[in-house]
Design an enzyme around this catalytic site. Sequence first.
Site, PDB file in Angstrom:
ATOM      1  CE  LYS A   1      -2.952   3.295   1.254  1.00  0.00           C
ATOM      2  NZ  LYS A   1      -2.553   4.733   1.323  1.00  0.00           N
TER       3      LYS A   1
ATOM      4  N   GLY B   1       6.967   5.499   7.964  1.00  0.00           N
ATOM      5  CA  GLY B   1       6.147   6.711   8.007  1.00  0.00           C
ATOM      6  C   GLY B   1       6.276   7.394   9.353  1.00  0.00           C
ATOM      7  CB  SER B   2       4.276  10.081  10.837  1.00  0.00           C
ATOM      8  OG  SER B   2       2.985   9.531  11.039  1.00  0.00           O
TER       9      SER B   2
ATOM     10  CB  ALA C   1       1.254  10.422  14.573  1.00  0.00           C
TER      11      ALA C   1
ATOM     12  N   GLY D   1       2.485   5.181  13.192  1.00  0.00           N
ATOM     13  CA  GLY D   1       3.058   3.963  13.746  1.00  0.00           C
ATOM     14  C   GLY D   1       2.392   3.561  15.046  1.00  0.00           C
TER      15      GLY D   1
ATOM     16  CD  GLU E   1      12.988   4.176   7.906  1.00  0.00           C
ATOM     17  OE1 GLU E   1      13.269   5.376   7.677  1.00  0.00           O
ATOM     18  OE2 GLU E   1      13.006   3.291   7.038  1.00  0.00           O
TER      19      GLU E   1
ATOM     20  CB  CYS F   1      13.238   9.475   8.488  1.00  0.00           C
ATOM     21  SG  CYS F   1      13.913   8.001   7.698  1.00  0.00           S
TER      22      CYS F   1
ATOM     23  CD  GLU G   1      10.386  13.002  10.754  1.00  0.00           C
ATOM     24  OE1 GLU G   1      11.341  12.432  10.208  1.00  0.00           O
ATOM     25  OE2 GLU G   1       9.312  12.431  11.034  1.00  0.00           O
TER      26      GLU G   1
END
Length: 495
Positions: A185, A238-239, A241, A243, A260, A294, A400
């Site tokens: 996805k 991804g972020s 939040a 995660g 990650e 990142c 970030e």
Amino acid sequence: MTEATPHRLFINNEWREGGAGTYPVINPGTEGLVGHAPEASAQDVADAVAAARAAQAEWAATAPAKRAALLDRIADLVLERAADFVPLLQAETGATIRVASAMQLPVVADRFRRYARGALEPAVESFPAYPVAATPLAAGGLTNAAAARRPVGVVGCITSYNFPIVNLAGKLAPALAMGNTVVAKPAPQDPLACLKLGEIFVEAGAPAGLFNVVTDSGAAAGAALVASPDVDMISFTGSTAVGRRIATDGGATMKRLLMELGGKGAAIVLEDADLAKAVQAIGSTWAFHSGQICTAPTRALVHRSRYDEVVAGLAHFASRLPVGDPLSQSTVVGPVISAAHRDRVEGYISGALAEGARLVLGGTRKEHTPDTPELPGTGFFVAPTLLADVTAAMTIAREEVFGPVVVVIPFEDEEEALAIADSTEYGLYDYVFTADTARAYGLAARLRSGNVGINTAQRHPETPFGGFKQSGVGRDGGSFGLHAYSEQQAIVWQS
């Protein structure tokens, strides 16, 4: 690309329309339409998972040499079809020519080749025999044991927008090498190259159901993968939040997780550092994909005795970076991914100024440089931005930004530098710049970070990659990627 190219979901080696229609993919550099991506329905996601489940047992039973041969063939085709992929990547991500051609397609091919070799690595480790005494349940004697890597099963790969096809290859290749099947996805902003990868799989002769791609304009398809009892593992980039939500929702079915997440890299510049090296490495925040990485050293923590020199050096470095059309060979800094993200980055900059930071350079949507007398009138551009006199308590030093923004924070001694470096929830990638190697290793051991670069911002592909604290769960990279997409099974017997 300017035409509104239609794209379709890739499920079970077949192409199908999205059950919920389509949505537009926008070029960040021109704000023009790249194409229409399919909007997957819940049934589309369920069908993709079912296809992956149906294919998994046979793929796991396939000889490692055949799995390796397929991955090698995919690597060959990626390079052969580079002329098809590079313009698409540039159009949907806003990547410069250098990033799209030299730093994406070759890396994708390298990852498939690396895990073609990985498929051939021994999957069983034996242990020395161990003498045990007799018990009411078992006879005594020498007990032998081995540990075997087994496939996890069906893996849902949810990827980020900054390097969509590179990020996907880093998940897909080791997962397939270990005998798993995959439902991918991609991020909503730039899913088209990931969909196009399906063409490579068909041409390479991949079994149906081995690799499937579902896309949508939001988070519903990813959430469905996380919730599905037929998906055994989620690999997410991804972020933090998002995660956290995946960890919570995936817990209902005890998903295996590899995540990650965010980063807020600290670059500690000690008083004896080679400042040219430090400035070059920190400057990669601006010079590499507009800071949308990142691992970027976005916080320059500088010993007060060298503070003014580093600020001046960074300002000079940033002022000479050509900003503009990513199709131009001279461009180094292109756009960020979307208007919404541009606004977010600008919000962090204005917030920092309100909190007392000093703007040294940038802070604008467009900025002229010697090599770019005029920037495009459209596109989601943020000029390379340097903020000095920042404190660890400021929002921009803790959260970030994911854009072309560097902050400089002074420190008096190593203890203060370590405290500042560790003052965020993140721990993905930090850096130390010093002429004293022993001192650098000592600091690295005390940094709560999954990765530490000493006098360099370069990475090594065989090292374990992942984060401490809220920067992630698990490790991939090199042989660690094989472990990440495996279950460990112990086998014990008596001789």
